[in-house]
Design a protein around this motif. Structure first.
Motif, PDB file in Angstrom:
ATOM      1  N   VAL A 153      -6.315   2.674  -2.022  1.00 43.10           N
ATOM      2  CA  VAL A 153      -4.317   2.586  -2.089  1.00 43.10           C
ATOM      3  C   VAL A 153      -3.708   3.072  -3.112  1.00 43.10           C
ATOM      4  O   VAL A 153      -2.693   3.557  -3.059  1.00 43.10           O
ATOM      5  CB  VAL A 153      -4.060   1.378  -1.284  1.00 43.10           C
ATOM      6  CG1 VAL A 153      -4.365   1.136   0.156  1.00 43.10           C
ATOM      7  CG2 VAL A 153      -4.573   0.094  -2.290  1.00 43.10           C
ATOM      8  N   VAL A 211     -15.070  11.792  -1.237  1.00 41.71           N
ATOM      9  CA  VAL A 211     -13.770  11.754  -0.542  1.00 41.71           C
ATOM     10  C   VAL A 211     -13.357  10.535   0.364  1.00 41.71           C
ATOM     11  O   VAL A 211     -12.126  10.137   0.376  1.00 41.71           O
ATOM     12  CB  VAL A 211     -13.415  13.181   0.140  1.00 41.71           C
ATOM     13  CG1 VAL A 211     -12.135  13.339   0.687  1.00 41.71           C
ATOM     14  CG2 VAL A 211     -13.620  14.352  -0.790  1.00 41.71           C
ATOM     15  N   PRO A 212     -14.000  10.277   1.205  1.00 43.18           N
ATOM     16  CA  PRO A 212     -13.719   9.064   1.947  1.00 43.18           C
ATOM     17  C   PRO A 212     -13.033   7.767   1.178  1.00 43.18           C
ATOM     18  O   PRO A 212     -12.155   7.144   1.710  1.00 43.18           O
ATOM     19  CB  PRO A 212     -14.645   8.914   2.879  1.00 43.18           C
ATOM     20  CG  PRO A 212     -15.658  10.152   2.799  1.00 43.18           C
ATOM     21  CD  PRO A 212     -15.385  10.811   1.537  1.00 43.18           C
ATOM     22  N   THR A 249      -7.127  14.555  -0.458  1.00 40.36           N
ATOM     23  CA  THR A 249      -6.326  14.904   0.800  1.00 40.36           C
ATOM     24  C   THR A 249      -6.564  16.308   0.948  1.00 40.36           C
ATOM     25  O   THR A 249      -6.836  16.918   2.056  1.00 40.36           O
ATOM     26  CB  THR A 249      -4.795  14.521   0.603  1.00 40.36           C
ATOM     27  OG1 THR A 249      -4.927  13.087   0.471  1.00 40.36           O
ATOM     28  CG2 THR A 249      -4.155  14.928   1.999  1.00 40.36           C
ATOM     29  N   LEU A 296      -9.869   8.570  -0.249  1.00 39.65           N
ATOM     30  CA  LEU A 296      -8.742   8.526   0.626  1.00 39.65           C
ATOM     31  C   LEU A 296      -8.312   7.030   0.751  1.00 39.65           C
ATOM     32  O   LEU A 296      -7.122   6.737   1.183  1.00 39.65           O
ATOM     33  CB  LEU A 296      -9.112   9.308   1.776  1.00 39.65           C
ATOM     34  CG  LEU A 296      -9.153  10.884   1.562  1.00 39.65           C
ATOM     35  CD1 LEU A 296      -9.737  11.303   2.664  1.00 39.65           C
ATOM     36  CD2 LEU A 296      -7.700  11.444   1.515  1.00 39.65           C
ATOM     37  N   ARG A 297      -8.978   6.259   0.699  1.00 39.73           N
ATOM     38  CA  ARG A 297      -8.858   4.793   1.121  1.00 39.73           C
ATOM     39  C   ARG A 297      -8.439   4.034   0.104  1.00 39.73           C
ATOM     40  O   ARG A 297      -8.096   2.787   0.226  1.00 39.73           O
ATOM     41  CB  ARG A 297     -10.046   4.047   1.801  1.00 39.73           C
ATOM     42  CG  ARG A 297     -10.661   4.803   3.346  1.00 39.73           C
ATOM     43  CD  ARG A 297     -11.456   3.932   3.978  1.00 39.73           C
ATOM     44  NE  ARG A 297     -11.235   2.775   4.313  1.00 39.73           N
ATOM     45  CZ  ARG A 297     -10.504   2.490   5.415  1.00 39.73           C
ATOM     46  NH1 ARG A 297     -10.348   3.437   6.269  1.00 39.73           N
ATOM     47  NH2 ARG A 297     -10.278   1.309   5.665  1.00 39.73           N
ATOM     48  N   THR A 313       0.809  -1.224  -0.004  1.00 38.43           N
ATOM     49  CA  THR A 313      -0.051   0.063   0.084  1.00 38.43           C
ATOM     50  C   THR A 313       0.786   1.386   0.070  1.00 38.43           C
ATOM     51  O   THR A 313       1.581   1.349   0.717  1.00 38.43           O
ATOM     52  CB  THR A 313      -1.015   0.098   1.287  1.00 38.43           C
ATOM     53  OG1 THR A 313      -1.867  -1.086   1.252  1.00 38.43           O
ATOM     54  CG2 THR A 313      -1.834   1.344   1.141  1.00 38.43           C
ATOM     55  N   ARG A 343      -6.098  10.864  -5.125  1.00 44.63           N
ATOM     56  CA  ARG A 343      -5.809  10.888  -3.561  1.00 44.63           C
ATOM     57  C   ARG A 343      -5.398  11.920  -3.268  1.00 44.63           C
ATOM     58  O   ARG A 343      -5.619  12.584  -2.039  1.00 44.63           O
ATOM     59  CB  ARG A 343      -5.022   9.681  -3.344  1.00 44.63           C
ATOM     60  CG  ARG A 343      -5.449   8.876  -2.276  1.00 44.63           C
ATOM     61  CD  ARG A 343      -4.943   7.407  -2.300  1.00 44.63           C
ATOM     62  NE  ARG A 343      -3.625   7.404  -2.154  1.00 44.63           N
ATOM     63  CZ  ARG A 343      -3.095   7.048  -0.903  1.00 44.63           C
ATOM     64  NH1 ARG A 343      -3.786   6.770   0.050  1.00 44.63           N
ATOM     65  NH2 ARG A 343      -1.892   6.668  -0.952  1.00 44.63           N
ATOM     66  N   GLU A 344      -4.374  12.869  -3.878  1.00 44.44           N
ATOM     67  CA  GLU A 344      -3.823  13.943  -3.594  1.00 44.44           C
ATOM     68  C   GLU A 344      -5.091  15.000  -3.458  1.00 44.44           C
ATOM     69  O   GLU A 344      -4.940  15.773  -2.474  1.00 44.44           O
ATOM     70  CB  GLU A 344      -3.097  14.526  -4.480  1.00 44.44           C
ATOM     71  CG  GLU A 344      -1.499  13.839  -4.551  1.00 44.44           C
ATOM     72  CD  GLU A 344      -0.615  14.230  -5.710  1.00 44.44           C
ATOM     73  OE1 GLU A 344      -0.362  15.528  -5.697  1.00 44.44           O
ATOM     74  OE2 GLU A 344      -0.124  13.339  -6.286  1.00 44.44           O
ATOM     75  N   ALA A 393       2.028   5.604  -4.570  1.00 49.76           N
ATOM     76  CA  ALA A 393       1.629   6.841  -4.024  1.00 49.76           C
ATOM     77  C   ALA A 393       2.858   7.779  -3.823  1.00 49.76           C
ATOM     78  O   ALA A 393       2.995   8.925  -3.875  1.00 49.76           O
ATOM     79  CB  ALA A 393       0.526   6.899  -2.931  1.00 49.76           C
ATOM     80  N   ALA A 394       3.703   6.848  -2.948  1.00 52.82           N
ATOM     81  CA  ALA A 394       5.053   7.614  -2.597  1.00 52.82           C
ATOM     82  C   ALA A 394       6.100   7.709  -3.417  1.00 52.82           C
ATOM     83  O   ALA A 394       7.223   8.239  -3.347  1.00 52.82           O
ATOM     84  CB  ALA A 394       5.413   6.976  -1.268  1.00 52.82           C
ATOM     85  N   ARG A 395       5.886   7.166  -4.411  1.00 49.47           N
ATOM     86  CA  ARG A 395       6.954   6.877  -5.311  1.00 49.47           C
ATOM     87  C   ARG A 395       7.662   8.078  -6.091  1.00 49.47           C
ATOM     88  O   ARG A 395       6.767   9.201  -6.156  1.00 49.47           O
ATOM     89  CB  ARG A 395       6.743   5.945  -6.351  1.00 49.47           C
ATOM     90  CG  ARG A 395       5.965   6.387  -7.878  1.00 49.47           C
ATOM     91  CD  ARG A 395       5.734   5.328  -8.780  1.00 49.47           C
ATOM     92  NE  ARG A 395       5.438   6.059 -10.001  1.00 49.47           N
ATOM     93  CZ  ARG A 395       4.225   6.381 -10.475  1.00 49.47           C
ATOM     94  NH1 ARG A 395       3.162   6.265  -9.439  1.00 49.47           N
ATOM     95  NH2 ARG A 395       3.857   6.891 -11.554  1.00 49.47           N
ATOM     96  N   GLY A 396       8.667   8.317  -6.276  1.00 48.64           N
ATOM     97  CA  GLY A 396       9.748   9.206  -7.068  1.00 48.64           C
ATOM     98  C   GLY A 396       8.874  10.477  -7.178  1.00 48.64           C
ATOM     99  O   GLY A 396       7.880  10.895  -7.192  1.00 48.64           O
ATOM    100  N   GLY A 397      10.066  11.337  -7.059  1.00 47.15           N
ATOM    101  CA  GLY A 397       9.791  12.676  -7.223  1.00 47.15           C
ATOM    102  C   GLY A 397      10.060  13.412  -8.585  1.00 47.15           C
ATOM    103  O   GLY A 397       9.994  14.698  -8.987  1.00 47.15           O
TER     104      GLY A 397
END
Lengths: 816, 234
Positions: A815, A808-809, A717, A812-813, A412, A713-714, A416-420
């Motif tokens: 993944v 939104v909820p 958020t 957000l969930r 999970t 997702r962004e 989402a957190a990958r690469g900048g």
């Protein structure tokens, strides 16, 4: 697993994103369809030309006498009938062709003043004649044997159509003679209306009137005389052989006629209609390829993003132990089906573009035979690319996904957190404002591949837009330059063309007689050829009073007076001939022999100067050199300015009625012919521009739509933190503007390069007679920015509804 | 601070109606550290979403920080979220294009704080990430990312922190550190509501609200009293 299983699953994938799938497929369809549509024009045009020339029996050979030379009726036919291979001649018809002015104002229901130069074409009629250069009567009815000698004729169709003249009516010819026209007709030599001043599609300013031969003889006072002969040969005839024999016979038996034997390729309309096909096709191919490139880049980008969204599922499949090949089946099927759907759309778009092009071409060049059948080969080329590239777009992300360890792929938040991306390079780049202002720029850098592909898609569209619009800009600037040159000093002057050579004093008296002109300057205009180093250029040589006349050309180099017996040529002519001021050039020109005879001679003349007019075929000499042509003291052109208080139209009307005046035209009319010609092409370029604007909008919409998915997702958020929808939209708009700006700037640069190529490489082959100055107007810049920046920038607004309705909820969930 | 009266939330799933919450009454005082405990599907996340104004109840009334959420418009709810609650998510939900400092600054910006950058730096120092400010999320560990997420929530200076399984993605040691951080916030007068299915975490709470099938089945201090976080293990 069964193929049906994978297929069904891939269909669900497609259905889930049906809007994006349709838009990608439309993008591919637009690219392949435009490629097929634009790429097929050469086949259509060649087929149409062949069929039309065959249907109306275009001449194979034509005998033309020098201006002012005439032969007794039957003499030319008799002469060619006695050559060795006369048996190869199927038909030979004598004609009488003379310049005239045409006043069609009376026929116009719109009360227009239609006073244009033209030509009386006397042809044999009745019993299926004329056979050579037959008529395709588009309105009214044809000529019959009973019309011989009567003041009746046919109007050339393009001219009549241009002014919306009724099928039948009355016109007046120079000198005031009335002629009833009973129909409007196309004929091969006028499939494209050209003028001797280099104008193409000159129907607004040139009228041919077809009359029975006897009528032409009566109207012109050349009873039982002809000056033209057209022939068709048998299918297996050796045309060069017959041409040579006729040339020799004319030289031997009728040397004083100044006759030349031309082939159909020498006919300007024929030459242009065929010659332009290849040049035009290169032009279309370039733009079609750019549109296809833009579409495939966009499809590549968008398809790969759809597949990327499945990466976690791919990871799960890997985790379940499915082999890579099996995992790849589903996304590849998705890519393949999108590409196939795109090709199906491409057929439809291709047919639509083909039909639109056919209609425009038919309107532009109304030939007797026109069809635009679907060209499978050309379409297959585009379709192959249109299929392969989006399909390849699915391979890349699948390959990337399969390289990731399953444990990471299913984790999970992994994606989402990958690469900048390149965002890290801007880490210390502090933009003013808060994080909302910074985030769009960071997002552009965070996904460099997506940014690049979207920007390149927009760039391709902008390139085509700038290329096509820039070409028009360049043409208009060139015309303006030419117009400014001829209008300089005496903008209201008019050219009075006489129907033959006359003593200069008589010509001046003729135009002064009605009392409507102020300044008057007799001049000569003869056709000639410049020859140097194996290059030959046809030119129109004007002999003017270069020292004291009320207009003279702007000379950019050399002697403005033409020196003693020198010639002033266009800068482009000098360049093409490889000569400079002071060099000698061979000038082939007619020389009068006796009262009505002409011969073609060659003289070596010094290039005295270079003039600024962009038209290469204009050359100037001082009137004092008229003796070289045997025309000392003669004139066939008179330049005049209106007397104070007299309008141009009044001058035209007054001089039109003078016997011996063929036409009266403002000097700016050549520019008008070219302007009309370009206006005619606006429709075709409009189709291309419509396609690229459509492409840009599709790219913009789908890019925005997929971005909204990827950023869901962004965005959720941000909504969770209470950020209003308008702020999220504003950030998306800013991001779109940045990408659109990058694409547009790249497109402007590439468009400028394409324009340079068109002007430097393509145009010299297709319109060698014009020096086109490269220009990009503010309007073109505005169009490019409007399409590239505004459309892409505003496209995110189309996702506003989706953002407002976001759950939104749930988002957000999600993944991944 | 938080008041719920007979709150229900029903969803339609095809022909079925699912009662995610069914007549929940709840009052949470300022500065309380409340753990909402329950198995999967018990309605705890729905409860968090309703308190955070991400969702609206099918029935009942909700008041948070004196503001009536029932019947509020979309815009009013967004304003409420901006000024009253801050979320901490299980999967962090950091913005990948922003550095740690900028992610935190986002929290300050969203509430219109002046000197947002300085405030963000200060908060990051507080959560122990003073040396990682310039790093992008992909260069941070899971624990660090969650600290940034907490810092982002703290930078809003909102009185209510809502954390949905904040340790769910983290190893034990990191999870404990995060809990300590949240606990500290409650000690500093913020109301902290943590949703979890991990019973061990509830031992550190002032109060544990247990949910089952959308109903509150227990509400009170941890059975064995509040335990120091150092004693937790899972």
């Amino acid at each position: 697993m069964a193929a049906r299983f994978w297929l069904r699953w891939s269909w669900r994938d497609l259905r889930e994103r049906w809007l994006q799938v349709v838009v990608i497929a439309l993008t591919i369809g637009l690219g392949t369809g435009t490629y097929a549509g634009l790429g097929s024009t050469s086949v259509w045009r060649r087929d149409a030309n062949d069929a039309s020339y065959a249907a109306l029996h275009m001449f194979d050979l034509r005998v033309r006498l020098a201006p002012g030379a005439f032969a007794a009726a039957g003499r030319l036919a008799d002469l060619v009938g006695r050559v060795d291979h006369a048996g190869a001649i199927e038909s030979a018809e004598e004609r009488l062709i003379l310049p005239t002015g045409v006043d069609a104002s009376g026929a116009s229901s719109d009360a227009l003043t239609i006073l244009v130069p033209g030509r009386i074409v006397g042809v044999p009629v009745g019993n299926g004649l004329p056979r050579v250069g037959a008529f395709d009567v588009r309105a009214g009815h044809g000529l019959t044997g009973a019309d011989a000698g009567e003041a009746v004729g046919l109007l050339e169709y393009h001219f009549a159509e241009h002014y919306g003249l009724p099928p039948e009516g009355a016109i007046r010819l120079s000198g005031g003679a009335r002629l009833d026209y009973v129909g409007q007709a196309l004929t091969p030599e006028y499939f494209l209306v050209t003028t001797e001043r280099g104008g193409l599609m000159a129907e607004a300013n040139f009228a041919a009137v077809f009359v029975p031969l006897e009528t032409a003889q009566a109207l012109s006072g050349h009873a039982r005389q002809v000056n033209d002969l057209v022939l068709t040969l048998g299918g297996d005839a050796d045309r060069s052989l017959v041409q040579g024999e006729i040339e020799r016979a004319l030289a031997t038996e009728a040397p004083g006629l100044g006759a030349t034997v031309e082939t159909r390729e020498d006919d300007q309309a024929y030459h242009v209609l065929y010659q332009d096909i290849e040049g035009d096709q290169q032009f279309w191919n370039l733009f079609a390829a750019l549109i296809l490139a833009g579409a495939t880049l966009a499809a590549f980008n968008l398809t790969s993003r759809i597949v990327e969204a499945q990466r976690r599922e791919i990871g799960i499949a890997m985790g379940l132990g499915l082999p890579g090949t099996a995992i790849a089946v589903r996304p590849l099927l998705v890519g393949a089906q999108i590409a196939l759907l795109g090709i199906v759309f491409g057929v439809a778009v291709g047919l639509l573009i083909g039909e639109a092009m056919r209609r425009l071409l038919e309107e532009l060049v109304p030939l007797p035979a026109w069809s635009a059948p679907f060209q499978p080969r050309v379409f297959a080329e585009g379709a192959a690319l249109g299929f392969f590239l989006p399909f390849a777009a699915t391979i890349y992300p699948v390959w990337r996904a399969l390289r990731v360890a399953p444990v990471e792929a299913i984790r999970t938040g992994y994606l989402a957190a990958r690469g900048g991306g390149l965002a890290s390079v801007a880490r210390r780049w502090r933009l003013p404002g808060n994080t909302f202002g910074r985030m769009p720029f960071r997002n552009v850098l965070r996904t460099p591949r997506r940014t690049l592909l979207t920007a390149l898609g927009i760039a391709a569209a902008a390139t085509v837009l700038v290329g096509t619009a820039g070409m028009l800009d360049s043409f208009f600037v060139t015309i303006d330059r030419g117009e400014a040159e001829v209008l300089r000093g005496a903008p209201d002057r008019l050219t009075v063309d006489l129907d033959g050579f006359a003593p200069a004093e008589r010509a001046v008296a003729l135009v002064r007689e009605p009392g409507v002109v102020d300044e008057v300057e007799p001049a000569l205009r003869v056709g000639g050829t410049l020859v140097s180093g194996g290059t030959e250029l046809d030119v129109s040589i004007e002999l003017l009073d270069l020292a004291g006349g009320f207009w003279r050309p702007t000379v950019t180099q050399g002697d403005a007076t033409g020196g003693s017996g020198g010639i002033i040529v266009a800068e482009k002519a000098a360049r093409d001939l490889g000569v400079r001021v002071g060099d000698e050039v061979t000038v082939r020109h007619p020389r009068r022999v006796g009262e009505a005879g002409f011969e073609t001679v060659e003289d070596r003349l010094v290039v005295a100067g270079l003039h600024a007019n962009p038209l290469r075929f204009l050359a100037f000499m001082d009137l004092g050199s008229a003796g070289l042509m045997g025309l000392a003291g003669a004139a066939n052109v008179v330049y005049v300015t209106p007397a104070p208080g007299v309008s141009t139209d009044e001058v035209k009307r007054a001089l039109f009625a003078q016997p011996g005046v063929a036409s009266v035209q403002p000097v700016g009319s050549t520019a008008r012919v070219f302007r009309d010609l370009i206006d005619d092409f606006l429709g075709i370029l409009g189709i291309v521009q419509l396609a690229v604007v459509g492409l840009a909008l599709l790219i913009a919409f789908n890019s925005a739509s997929i971005s909204a998915d990827e950023r869901a997702r962004e965005n959720a958020t941000m909504f969770a933190f209470g950020v209003p929808v308008r702020t999220v939209l504003r950030m998306a708009v800013v991001e779109g503007l940045v990408i659109g700006l990058i694409g547009t700037v790249v497109g402007l640069g590439l468009g400028r390069i394409v324009l340079q190529w068109l002007v430097d490489v393509l145009l010299p082959g297709t319109i060698p007679d014009i020096t086109v100055s490269i220009a990009l107007s503010a309007e073109t810049f505005a169009k490019a920015f409007g399409m590239g920046v505004v459309a892409v920038g505003l496209a995110p607004l189309l996702t506003a509804r989706r953002l407002m309705r976001m759950d939104v909820p749930s988002t957000l969930r999600v993944v991944e | 601070m938080i008041e719920l009266e007979r709150v229900a939330r029903h969803y339609r799933l095809g022909a079925m109606t699912v009662k995610a919450l069914d007549g929940v009454d709840l009052r949470v005082a300022p500065g309380e550290f409340v753990v909402v405990l329950g198995p999967s599907g018990s309605g705890k996340t729905t409860l968090l979403n309703l308190i955070g104004a991400l969702d609206t109840p099918s029935d009942g009334r909700i008041r948070v920080a004196g503001r009536e959420l029932t019947g509020a418009s979309r815009g009013e709810l967004a304003r409420f979220r901006r000024g009253t609650v801050s979320f901490i998510f299980q999967t962090f939900n950091l913005f990948p294009g922003l550095t740690a400092l900028e992610n935190v600054q986002f929290g300050a910006d969203v509430t219109g704080k002046r000197r947002a950058r300085e405030l963000a730096a200060e908060v990051l120092e507080q959560v122990g990430l003073g040396l990682r400010m310039g790093h992008f999320p992909n260069a941070l560990s899971g624990g660090e990312q969650q600290r940034v997420a907490i810092a982002r929530a703290l930078a809003t200076r909102n009185p209510v922190l809502l954390a949905d399984e904040p340790t769910g993605e983290l190893d034990f040691r990191t999870g404990v550190a995060i809990l300590e951080l949240l606990r500290t916030q409650a000690d500093g007068e913020r109301t902290v509501l943590v949703v979890t299915h991990n019973r061990e975490i509830s031992r550190a709470a002032d109060r544990v609200v247990e949910l089952s099938s959308g109903r509150v089945v227990a509400d009170g201090p941890p059975r064995a009293g509040r335990a120091p976080i150092a004693e937790l293990h899972w």
